[in-house]
Design an enzyme around this catalytic site. Sequence first.
Site, PDB file in Angstrom:
ATOM      1  N   THR A  48       0.841  -1.200   0.000  1.00  0.00           N
ATOM      2  CA  THR A  48       0.000   0.000   0.000  1.00  0.00           C
ATOM      3  C   THR A  48       0.872   1.244   0.000  1.00  0.00           C
ATOM      4  OG1 THR A  48      -1.692  -1.188   1.236  1.00  0.00           O
ATOM      5  CG2 THR A  48      -1.863   1.215   1.207  1.00  0.00           C
ATOM      6  N   LEU A  49       0.750   2.037  -1.062  1.00  0.00           N
ATOM      7  CA  LEU A  49       1.514   3.281  -1.138  1.00  0.00           C
ATOM      8  C   LEU A  49       0.841   4.377  -0.324  1.00  0.00           C
ATOM      9  CD1 LEU A  49       2.502   3.273  -4.912  1.00  0.00           C
ATOM     10  CD2 LEU A  49       3.927   2.658  -2.966  1.00  0.00           C
TER      11      LEU A  49
END
Length: 791
Positions: A48-49
């Site tokens: 997850t950025l």
Amino acid sequence: MAMSVPDPFSSYEGGMMAPLWTGGPTPGSLYHFPNCKSSAEAQPVTHTLRPMVTGTSVVAVTFADGVMMAADTLGSYGSLARFRSVSRVRKVTENCAVAASGDYADYQFLERLFDYLTIESDSLDDGHKYTPTSLYSWLSTYMYDRRTKINPLWNTIVVGGYHDNKPFLGQVNSQGTAFKAPTLSTGLGSYIAQPLLRDAYEKNPSMTRDEAKDLLERCLRVLFYRDCRALNKYEIVTVSADGVEVVGPLVGKNDWTIASYVSIESDSLDGGHKYTPTSLYTPGLMESTIQLVPFMLLVVALFALMVRPSTSSQIPRSKSQAPNPGFRTAITNKGLSYVLQVGLPILKQELSSVHIPDISGSTHVNVVGKVEYSLKNIHLNDLTFGKSSLVTKRGDGLLLTASQISLQGKADWHYKIKVLFPISDSGSMDLSTSGVSLSVGVVIGSDPKGHATLTTKECSFSISHLHVKFHGGASWLYNLFDGQIAGAIKKGLNGQICDVASKAINDQGNKALESLPVIVPVDSVAAIDYALVRPPNFTDWYIETDHKGEFFPVSDTKKESPFTPPLLPPLSSLVNSTSCKMMYLWLTDYVANTAALVYQRAGKLHYMITPDMIPSNSFVKLDTQAIATFLGAPGLKQKYPNMSMQILLNTTMHPFINISRSGANFSVPSEAVFYVKTKNRTVPAFTISIIAILDAKAKLVQAGGKEVIVANATYVSASFAVATSDIGKIDLANFQGLFNNLANSLVIKQINKFLNKGLALPTVDGISFMDANISFGKGYVMVATDIIYKP
């Protein structure tokens, strides 16, 4: 000798420049480091950025018997309220639960890890389970490990549990930072809800489960008002010695009606700025210490609901059944026993006026033959009850039973014998019975107009022994056959008493109930509707009746209230059958709000302050010089020099009342119109819009042998804005002091002058309340009382 110059393009082959050095980068292209994959071989990023679908705040608190956590069910896609039914709380073990805010996909991943941990722990079967502390420690380590790998889970997790007879509450964030506290809140709630949680916990560290639930619901309500990523649908998880309980989704009770009424232009600001509904509506104030003002509205409502004047006229009104009652009554078996205890002596006193139908029949007497008889003018002069009871039957109604009854009475007799020729005679007789038993079951319902109805469901009557003694005529002869005649009379009574009782209940009883008005005028302005909204509810130990309880204007009987009554808890959830009172009354904030609405629309909620009312020791006088100096409004004394003033306090909309367990809170949107008394007329100079917050305490005291409700009101705070001005700019910086002085010295004193007189709890047909007390719940005031009858 000529020098040779190298050709820079001599290494250009096939349209490509040669590397700058062996294995080096080719000019015009990217350099690929050794042992690294090329861009064509690289895989997409799988962690997850940044959070995508997120959940907002979690609120949690410890209470005397465990831990309680709550979170709403909204999953926000950016600023879009995309998913409205996502759960962010879950049970992990039998004594531990978690709640999460942040990225919902990462939370789903954690849920799978929790499942894996519990399965692994169960499969080992070594007698050890994850405790709240061990889960909290594991989660802290795991979140820190993910963070060090530059692949964090974008969540803040609250862990709650109960172990070793102690509550546990801890928090772990996306970086693995962990700490424990008795109150926790994540997201925007750490700024808005946490102060509320800490304040409540410091004042009451041993709060009950219900108090903890009310506190969390209050925090969620404030977050719904303040956080645009919050929703008014939520789940609550409780962990205690009894295990983990997840409740919900629940829907919070919120009210935005005040916002639609507020649109006030401020002349004190340039640019045509207007105060919007959200800029003036301050739920934080409405959620503060507001208790019970104007208490007189509640008292008037209670008085009007309980007292049914026989002279009141019926006001026609279209009926629309309320989903919940505004007013509720409950009579316990203890109260019914008292009614029976009081009623039996009254019945005995009234025997002489009781009309018993004539009895006639025939019987066969030895020697004489067939005897036709009739008994008229039957009067009972003595009645003795052995055992009796009046109780409720679950789902059925009321059951009256009596046994070992003995009766004595008199009657006139007449007989006719047909032998060779007709023979007739008459006289008087004495009647005496013993071993009489009676059982009558009555179902109470309601008709479409809201009246109560009665229906006899069961009836039995029997006489064990009946003795007769004749007087007059040839009574010496008939007394020889009194046993046979008594048997015939007993058979006739056994067959007729239930028919007579059923007819009296079904016909005369219903006619009496139908004649009772369900609409009672309070005064020339308002009337109150206490029609039944549903048939009465019968349990094993009390009967409960639900009434509409709505104030409405006499001038417009068809006008319906915009409010909705709250859901009332059943009596069985509040008290037990062994320690209950005889009678209970519930008065909801729906009744108070409908009363406030009616009187506000009728223009009854206003108050004029004149110069002669200002105390002599007040630091402010009602004249243009003093007000202009105090408010920094030079235009006032320039336009109206040395003139007297008066102030009209007027509500701009109805006061809003919200009752909670600690009392009742309410806000009064109003305005103060400042008038100047010129030589010829009174003119308005400027108007200040006000949202006033008041506070009051109520209690019961003994006065004149009765329970009396008294109250004391105090002013709390207010917010202000300039609505109109004919004198130019007004500085409101000092207006708070002026308003505080006027409110405390005049307005509150007038309210308390009325409230301190008190109001005795009302009586109905000779019944007065005794040992009554008041308690508050969510949306209602409850009066618990015993009753006493004085004819």
